[in-house]
Design a protein around this motif. Structure first.
Motif, short mmCIF file in Angstrom:
data_model
loop_
_atom_site.label_atom_id
_atom_site.label_comp_id
_atom_site.label_asym_id
_atom_site.label_seq_id
_atom_site.Cartn_x
_atom_site.Cartn_y
_atom_site.Cartn_z
N GLN A 13 49.06 -13.65 -8.10
CA GLN A 13 50.25 -14.05 -7.36
C GLN A 13 50.78 -12.90 -6.51
OE1 GLN A 13 53.23 -15.66 -9.95
NE2 GLN A 13 51.94 -17.33 -10.67
N PRO A 14 51.47 -13.22 -5.42
CA PRO A 14 52.11 -12.15 -4.65
C PRO A 14 52.99 -11.29 -5.55
CG PRO A 14 52.21 -14.21 -3.45
CD PRO A 14 51.67 -14.54 -4.81
N GLY A 15 52.90 -9.99 -5.33
CA GLY A 15 53.62 -9.05 -6.16
C GLY A 15 52.85 -8.58 -7.38
N GLY A 16 51.74 -9.21 -7.66
CA GLY A 16 50.94 -8.84 -8.80
C GLY A 16 50.04 -7.66 -8.53
N SER A 85 51.72 -4.57 -6.01
CA SER A 85 52.57 -5.27 -5.04
C SER A 85 51.74 -6.04 -4.03
CB SER A 85 53.50 -4.28 -4.34
OG SER A 85 54.31 -3.59 -5.27
N LYS A 87 50.05 -8.66 -1.59
CA LYS A 87 50.56 -9.61 -0.61
C LYS A 87 49.46 -10.59 -0.23
CE LYS A 87 53.34 -5.91 1.47
NZ LYS A 87 53.61 -5.16 2.73
N PRO A 88 49.85 -11.77 0.24
CA PRO A 88 48.82 -12.72 0.68
C PRO A 88 47.87 -12.14 1.72
CG PRO A 88 50.91 -13.84 0.48
CD PRO A 88 51.19 -12.38 0.26
N THR A 91 44.46 -10.66 0.82
CA THR A 91 43.35 -11.52 0.47
C THR A 91 42.12 -11.17 1.30
OG1 THR A 91 44.76 -13.35 -0.24
CG2 THR A 91 42.51 -13.90 0.40
N VAL A 118 45.23 -13.51 -3.07
CA VAL A 118 46.65 -13.37 -3.41
C VAL A 118 47.35 -14.63 -2.92
CG1 VAL A 118 48.71 -11.97 -3.26
CG2 VAL A 118 46.45 -10.89 -3.14
N SER A 119 47.82 -15.44 -3.84
CA SER A 119 48.38 -16.72 -3.48
C SER A 119 49.29 -17.22 -4.59
CB SER A 119 47.27 -17.75 -3.23
OG SER A 119 47.81 -19.03 -2.96
N SER A 120 50.30 -17.97 -4.18
CA SER A 120 51.17 -18.63 -5.13
C SER A 120 50.58 -19.95 -5.60
CB SER A 120 52.55 -18.90 -4.52
OG SER A 120 53.20 -17.70 -4.15
#
Length: 120
Positions: A13-16, A85, A87-88, A91, A118-120
């Motif tokens: 996930q974003p921020g991961g 941290s 971000k999409p 990816t 990187v995705s929600s």
């Protein structure tokens, strides 16, 4: 022969965070600088980070500075990319690379890549 093998990619996930690893063999690892590149769909391959042979100096593209950390272990013949941290736009397929200069010629060696999404 020179071999580089990446691992550690995945969906986050974003921020991961993710930690990529690259196992090197077939050359004197401690003699060569190592790099991480990435390639997003439809885009060219981009240099992300570089670390010198001793690990004393690192360089990063501005897009990842402060979020990613490249490191190496010259005993284990490993190079790592700690990604925080995320971000999409991070990816991409991530590749490790080294440049050798046998007999004055340039020879670039690449791993096969590991996918980071990187995705929600």
């Amino acid at each position: 022969q020179v071999q580089l093998a990446e691992s550690g990619g995945g969906l986050v996930q974003p921020g991961g965070s993710l930690r990529l690893s690259c196992a090197a063999s077939g050359f004197t690892f401690s003699n060569l600088a190592m790099s991480w590149y990435r390639q997003a769909p439809g885009k060219g391959r981009e240099l992300v980070a570089l670390i010198t042979s001793t690990g004393n100096t690192t360089n990063y593209t501005d897009d990842v500075k402060g979020r990613f950390t490249i490191s190496r272990d010259n005993v284990k013949n490993m190079v790592y990319l700690q990604m925080n941290s995320l971000k999409p736009e991070d990816t991409a397929a991530y590749y490790c690379m080294t440049r050798a200069r046998p007999y004055g010629y340039v020879a670039d060696y690449w791993g096969r890549g590991t996918q980071v999404t990187v995705s929600s």
